[in-house]
Design a protein around this motif. Structure first.
Motif, short mmCIF file in Angstrom:
data_model
loop_
_atom_site.label_atom_id
_atom_site.label_comp_id
_atom_site.label_asym_id
_atom_site.label_seq_id
_atom_site.Cartn_x
_atom_site.Cartn_y
_atom_site.Cartn_z
N LEU A 172 0.84 -1.20 0.00
CA LEU A 172 0.00 0.00 0.00
C LEU A 172 0.87 1.25 0.00
O LEU A 172 2.00 1.24 0.49
N VAL A 173 0.33 2.34 -0.53
CA VAL A 173 0.91 3.66 -0.27
C VAL A 173 0.39 4.12 1.10
O VAL A 173 -0.54 3.52 1.67
N GLN A 174 0.96 5.20 1.62
CA GLN A 174 0.55 5.68 2.94
C GLN A 174 -0.94 6.02 2.98
O GLN A 174 -1.62 5.74 3.96
N ASP A 175 -1.45 6.61 1.91
CA ASP A 175 -2.89 6.93 1.88
C ASP A 175 -3.73 5.66 1.97
O ASP A 175 -4.85 5.69 2.49
N GLY A 176 -3.20 4.55 1.44
CA GLY A 176 -3.91 3.28 1.55
C GLY A 176 -3.97 2.79 2.98
O GLY A 176 -4.98 2.23 3.42
N MET A 177 -2.88 2.98 3.71
CA MET A 177 -2.86 2.63 5.13
C MET A 177 -3.91 3.46 5.89
O MET A 177 -4.67 2.93 6.71
N ILE A 178 -3.92 4.74 5.61
CA ILE A 178 -4.87 5.63 6.30
C ILE A 178 -6.30 5.25 5.96
O ILE A 178 -7.17 5.17 6.83
N ARG A 179 -6.56 5.00 4.66
CA ARG A 179 -7.92 4.62 4.26
C ARG A 179 -8.36 3.35 4.97
O ARG A 179 -9.50 3.23 5.43
N ALA A 180 -7.45 2.37 5.06
CA ALA A 180 -7.79 1.10 5.71
C ALA A 180 -8.11 1.32 7.19
O ALA A 180 -9.11 0.79 7.71
N PHE A 181 -7.28 2.09 7.86
CA PHE A 181 -7.50 2.35 9.29
C PHE A 181 -8.82 3.09 9.51
O PHE A 181 -9.61 2.71 10.39
#
Length: 274
Positions: free
Chosen positions: A43-52
């Protein structure tokens, strides 16, 4: 291993099937040229944030616990599940938290995590460009290494996978869809008194939605979009009786675009975005 507390009291089993977050190769096209595993992007960082944040939203909206999380072995799904698990099991809910890094303490008794090979990507050139796939057609995952991505004590090592091995390279699209439906049903039947979250790929989410929400065709599944389903479950004399699945729309189906007119069904997404 002690099981999470069951859900039989309210008479329903709830199942979520979620797509992973934003994958790096859709935002940094040159990533694949130097990647050791170009078929398994993180994931990109935005993907981590979206998941959380998706995990936080599920926790705040549903009003019942998630007991078990099952995850595709692909890195983007593992990272997504790790963030969602942190959100679901955080001791204190912080509305300003953006990722698992902002969670100082989790309750490891909240839920259990397991890897499920049957939730993997569609293993064909529709989903993975042929030149990026392993030359020998063997997708290599070391389960013991994968499991270290989750907090110690939350992985249930005693769970038998529905699929003991990955599909062969160039599985058919139809065979893949059948696989996703089989896995969803098998896991639900195996744990009828528990609520489940399955973290998988776009095709898995689209297939689940169109299978259980009749006469629909799915056109697009966004990152971290999910299908929510439930069914009535009752227990009598040690045996469990389960009703039909229904797709729950009360919490919204944001991120899944579909038509009510059944037409010829194309793969939800082709090539790298799956």
């Amino acid at each position: 291993m002690e099981s999470p507390k069951s859900n039989m009291d309210d008479g329903y089993q709830n199942i979520f099937v979620m797509r992973h977050g934003d994958r790096i190769d859709n935002f940094e096209p040159l990533w694949v040229s130097t990647a050791e595993r170009p078929w398994d992007p993180p994931l990109v960082q935005d993907g981590m944030i979206r998941a959380f944040r998706t995990g936080q939203r599920i926790r705040s909206q549903i009003g019942f616990p998630i007991h078990r999380v099952f995850v595709s072995p692909f890195l983007r799904c593992l990272q997504t599940a790790s963030e969602v698990v942190a959100a679901l099991s955080a001791v204190n809910v912080d509305p300003n938290a953006m990722s698992s890094k902002d969670v100082p303490s989790i309750d490891k008794s909240k839920l259990k995590v397991s890897i499920e090979l049957g939730l993997c990507e569609m293993l064909n050139s529709v989903a993975i460009r042929r030149e990026l796939a392993p030359k020998d057609g063997k997708f290599d995952f070391t389960i013991s290494d994968i499991e270290t991505m989750f907090p110690e004590g939350m992985v249930d090592h005693n769970v038998d996978m529905v699929y003991k091995e990955l599909p062969k390279w160039e599985e058919s699209v139809e065979g893949c869809r059948d696989r996703y439906v089989k896995v969803v049903k098998a896991l639900a039947d195996k744990y009828p008194s528990e609520n489940l979250l399955l973290v998988t790929h776009g095709e898995g989410v689209g297939t689940t939605f169109s299978t259980f929400y009749k006469d629909t065709t799915v056109y697009e599944v966004d990152y971290c979009a999910y299908v929510e389903m439930r069914r009535e479950v009752s227990s009598k004399d040690g045996s469990v009786k389960a009703g039909d699945y229904e797709v729950v729309l009360s919490h919204g189906q944001a991120g899944i675009r579909f038509s009510h007119d059944p037409v010829s069904y194309e793969p939800v997404i082709s090539h790298s975005p799956v």
